[in-house]
Design an enzyme around this catalytic site. Structure first.
Site, PDB file in Angstrom:
ATOM      1  N   LYS A   1      41.144  33.804  40.243  1.00 35.11           N
ATOM      2  CA  LYS A   1      40.694  33.898  38.934  1.00 35.11           C
ATOM      3  C   LYS A   1      39.232  34.561  38.940  1.00 35.11           C
ATOM      4  CE  LYS A   1      37.600  30.339  37.939  1.00 35.11           C
ATOM      5  NZ  LYS A   1      37.220  29.002  37.382  1.00 35.11           N
TER       6      LYS A   1
ATOM      7  N   HIS B   1      42.447  26.373  33.685  1.00 33.12           N
ATOM      8  CA  HIS B   1      42.588  25.111  34.162  1.00 33.12           C
ATOM      9  C   HIS B   1      42.892  24.249  33.047  1.00 33.12           C
ATOM     10  CE1 HIS B   1      40.866  27.070  37.799  1.00 33.12           C
ATOM     11  NE2 HIS B   1      39.555  27.063  37.140  1.00 33.12           N
TER      12      HIS B   1
ATOM     13  N   LYS C   1      29.387  21.781  32.301  1.00 41.91           N
ATOM     14  CA  LYS C   1      28.394  21.641  33.737  1.00 41.91           C
ATOM     15  C   LYS C   1      27.299  20.659  33.327  1.00 41.91           C
ATOM     16  CE  LYS C   1      30.388  25.454  35.324  1.00 41.91           C
ATOM     17  NZ  LYS C   1      31.400  25.404  36.273  1.00 41.91           N
TER      18      LYS C   1
HETATM   19  P1  NAD Z   1      31.932  37.094  47.729  1.00 45.19           P
HETATM   20  O1  NAD Z   1      30.982  38.044  46.894  1.00 45.19           O
HETATM   21  O2  NAD Z   1      31.423  36.048  48.498  1.00 45.19           O
HETATM   22  O3  NAD Z   1      33.004  38.011  48.912  1.00 45.19           O
HETATM   23  C1  NAD Z   1      33.302  39.013  48.534  1.00 45.19           C
HETATM   24  C2  NAD Z   1      34.120  39.452  49.734  1.00 45.19           C
HETATM   25  O4  NAD Z   1      34.708  40.774  49.467  1.00 45.19           O
HETATM   26  C3  NAD Z   1      33.408  39.774  50.876  1.00 45.19           C
HETATM   27  O5  NAD Z   1      34.064  39.487  51.956  1.00 45.19           O
HETATM   28  C4  NAD Z   1      33.032  41.466  50.852  1.00 45.19           C
HETATM   29  O6  NAD Z   1      33.015  41.878  52.155  1.00 45.19           O
HETATM   30  C5  NAD Z   1      34.496  41.746  50.496  1.00 45.19           C
HETATM   31  N1  NAD Z   1      34.441  43.160  49.733  1.00 45.19           N
HETATM   32  C6  NAD Z   1      33.510  43.585  48.466  1.00 45.19           C
HETATM   33  N2  NAD Z   1      33.675  44.689  48.108  1.00 45.19           N
HETATM   34  C7  NAD Z   1      34.560  45.321  49.137  1.00 45.19           C
HETATM   35  C8  NAD Z   1      35.102  46.615  49.389  1.00 45.19           C
HETATM   36  N3  NAD Z   1      34.739  47.552  48.689  1.00 45.19           N
HETATM   37  N4  NAD Z   1      36.093  46.772  50.489  1.00 45.19           N
HETATM   38  C9  NAD Z   1      36.451  46.002  51.113  1.00 45.19           C
HETATM   39  N5  NAD Z   1      35.834  44.462  50.973  1.00 45.19           N
HETATM   40  C10 NAD Z   1      34.877  44.309  49.886  1.00 45.19           C
HETATM   41  O7  NAD Z   1      33.029  36.585  46.631  1.00 45.19           O
HETATM   42  P2  NAD Z   1      33.968  35.160  46.588  1.00 45.19           P
HETATM   43  O8  NAD Z   1      32.956  34.102  46.105  1.00 45.19           O
HETATM   44  O9  NAD Z   1      34.534  34.859  47.811  1.00 45.19           O
HETATM   45  O10 NAD Z   1      35.102  35.364  45.461  1.00 45.19           O
HETATM   46  C11 NAD Z   1      36.119  36.106  45.733  1.00 45.19           C
HETATM   47  C12 NAD Z   1      37.069  36.394  44.725  1.00 45.19           C
HETATM   48  O11 NAD Z   1      37.498  34.922  44.326  1.00 45.19           O
HETATM   49  C13 NAD Z   1      36.549  36.593  43.421  1.00 45.19           C
HETATM   50  O12 NAD Z   1      37.189  37.339  42.574  1.00 45.19           O
HETATM   51  C14 NAD Z   1      35.990  35.471  42.838  1.00 45.19           C
HETATM   52  O13 NAD Z   1      35.962  35.662  41.332  1.00 45.19           O
HETATM   53  C15 NAD Z   1      37.066  34.471  43.280  1.00 45.19           C
HETATM   54  N6  NAD Z   1      36.873  33.018  43.048  1.00 45.19           N
HETATM   55  C16 NAD Z   1      35.678  32.648  44.084  1.00 45.19           C
HETATM   56  C17 NAD Z   1      35.600  31.354  44.002  1.00 45.19           C
HETATM   57  C18 NAD Z   1      34.779  30.775  44.880  1.00 45.19           C
HETATM   58  O14 NAD Z   1      34.602  29.403  44.989  1.00 45.19           O
HETATM   59  N7  NAD Z   1      33.747  31.151  45.654  1.00 45.19           N
HETATM   60  C19 NAD Z   1      36.638  30.308  43.229  1.00 45.19           C
HETATM   61  C20 NAD Z   1      37.351  30.764  42.437  1.00 45.19           C
HETATM   62  C21 NAD Z   1      37.621  32.149  42.245  1.00 45.19           C
END
Ligand code: NAD
Length: 478
Positions: free
Chosen positions: A143, A235, A326
């Site tokens: 998501k 959700h 929240k």
């Molecule tokens: P983040 O910003 O912590 O991590 C992003 C990752 O993507 C890093 O590993 C980065 O190196 C990589 N990245 C970014 N640009 C890149 C590129 N051009 N080439 C290769 N790699 C690249 O993000 P996150 O919090 O881990 O979230 C990832 C996804 O999951 C998002 O779509 C977010 O909406 C979704 N999400 C996250 C959570 C959470 O709890 N963190 C929960 C639900 C959904």
């Protein structure tokens, strides 16, 4: 039961989600013996690591996000040995040839897109162009799946250019929760509930997902989204579907998802006065929503409560009350199915009789209970009391259940097994946006201002009134 050998590539393997959920979850599945020989997990992201550097990075994440007792040194080492890393630029050329070289033939291939949705298209295209993903490869996407109907359609179309719907696993981790699956077992595995599961016997349903955290840290992102997009469209909608759907003919991905889709399509447009939007104020040492969002004029909601109806025979006249927010009083997610009172009481008026309630608790204390009315024991005459029949796993199943797998690890194993039942299909996501879009559109048009609520409360008072008006009330958050 061990899964088949697999190659899993985690794009965004250094990100927050990978560190907090995906990698610790995979470790637990390894530790519990679910991974056979010949598993390879490759982190792929922008940072420069070699394989050993990434293993050290993951070891740190495990230490940070898992309880010490779960970190058996031998298991940790065995797990880290499965890991590798390739620096990849999703939008460029770097790393792709090397990644192609790492993929093996004859094993399950899965690609976890743990990156922002703007990169989905670039990743899909490169997996195709470099012939990395085979015809049976699976991709997992996170998501938010779109921001509205139009963007969700565009994302679906982008993925569809290179992947068939049977290869796409759209994660909603609520569907991976033990209790949510147990809900289906309880509904469809017993004779006791299904005959009563309709407007004739159910007074209403409440679905609450309350969080104590604010949006600090990701305020700027959240401010473009709000509770409706961030929680309700996905959700809460998925939970509503599982409660309201017709029995599928079998427990099979498309049979289940067809029924869920019908529920979403049966949602009536919501009347304006049946929606309460809120924004939290500053609390004891915690900033207000607008401070967290860094936007003093923000009209985005951090809380929403609404009454919705389904236009079908089963649910005509039975309201579903949804609420999420929240900075609320407690971290508390549950579904309450409240049955009607018996049509006629044979007991004296003040004996204490009330309606049955089935509670499905998602957190804390995952589990289910059903309140039933019984006679208060003792010689005091016919006094009635409500007691919960507890269906909590830890009690019923013994110690094993206290270690139930987290939603993410269960869902990742389902990807490897090729089981899409607990993943959202493209048309479901689009139907959910088609229902939310006009609601959000109206707020934008009217410049609707959310009501302020105290941090640590149950949201704006109007949310309580929404139910009081109907002679009902929310269950306490505790
Ligand atoms: P983040 O910003 O912590 O991590 C992003 C990752 O993507 C890093 O590993 C980065 O190196 C990589 N990245 C970014 N640009 C890149 C590129 N051009 N080439 C290769 N790699 C690249 O993000 P996150 O919090 O881990 O979230 C990832 C996804 O999951 C998002 O779509 C977010 O909406 C979704 N999400 C996250 C959570 C959470 O709890 N963190 C929960 C639900 C959904």
């Amino acid at each position: 039961i061990p899964v088949d050998p697999f190659d899993l590539v985690i794009f965004g393997g250094t990100g927050d989600l990978a560190r907090r959920k995906i990698l610790p979850g995979l470790y637990r599945r390894f530790r519990d013996g679910q991974m056979p020989e010949g598993v390879s997990i490759v982190g792929a992201a922008r940072s420069e690591f070699d394989d050993d550097g990434y293993r050290a990075f993951v070891a740190e994440a495990l230490a940070e996000f898992l309880p010490k007792a779960k970190l058996e040194p031998k298991a940790v080492k065995g797990f880290l040995d499965l890991l590798g890393y390739i620096a990849v630029d999703a939008t460029g050329k770097d790393g792709w040839a090397e990644l192609a070289g790492r993929m093996r033939k004859g094993v399950v291939q899965a690609f976890y897109f743990s990156v922002g949705p703007s990169l989905f298209g670039a990743l899909a295209e490169r997996l195709h162009k470099h012939k990395i993903a085979g015809a049976d490869a699976r991709i997992v996407v996170e998501k938010p799946f779109g921001h509205d109907l139009e963007s969700a359609k565009a994302l679906n179309a982008t993925l569809a250019k290179h992947f068939h719907e049977t290869q796409i696993y759209r994660i909603d981790h609520y569907l991976g929760k033990e209790t949510v699956q147990n809900l289906m077992a309880v509904r469809f595995g017993n004779m006791l509930f299904e005959p009563l599961w309709k407007n004739q016997y159910i007074d209403h349903v409440q679905i609450t997902v309350a969080e104590t955290v604010g949006v600090g840290g990701r305020g700027a992102y959240y401010d473009k989204s709000g509770a409706m997009r961030d929680m309700v469209q996905n959700h809460l909608m998925q939970l509503l579907c599982l409660i309201a759907m017709e029995p599928p003919s079998k427990f099979d991905p498309d049979a289940v998802r067809d029924e869920k889709l019908k529920v979403i399509r049966a949602l009536k447009p919501v009347e304006h006065e049946h929606i309460v939007r809120g924004q939290y104020r500053a609390g004891d040492g915690t900033p207000s929503y607008v401070e967290d969002a860094e936007n003093p004029d923000s009209l985005t909601e951090s809380f929403i409560a609404m009454k919705v109806h389904l236009a079908n025979w089963r649910w005509n006249g039975t309201p579903f009350y949804l609420r999420t927010g929240k900075r609320m009083k407690a971290r508390h997610s549950e579904i309450v199915v409240r049955f009607k009172e018996p049509p006629h009481s044979i007991f004296e008026e003040d004996t204490g009789q009330s309606a049955n309630e089935l509670r499905i608790r998602l957190q804390p204390n995952e589990g289910m209970d059903l309140t039933v009315t019984i006679k208060e024991p003792g010689p005091g005459g016919m006094r009635l009391i409500d007691v919960p029949l507890d269906m909590t796993f830890a009690d019923a199943l013994g110690e094993e259940a206290s270690d139930v797998p987290d939603a993410y690890e269960r869902l990742i194993m389902d990807v490897i097994r090729g089981n899409q039942t607990l993943f959202m299909r493209g048309d479901e996501v689009e139907a959910a946006w088609a229902w939310t879009d006009p609601i959000i559109g109206e707020w934008t048009e009217r410049e609707d201002r959310p009501l302020r609520y105290d941090a640590g409360s149950t949201g704006p008072e109007e949310a309580l009134i929404l139910m009081h008006r109907d002679g009902r009330r929310w269950r306490e958050l505790s």
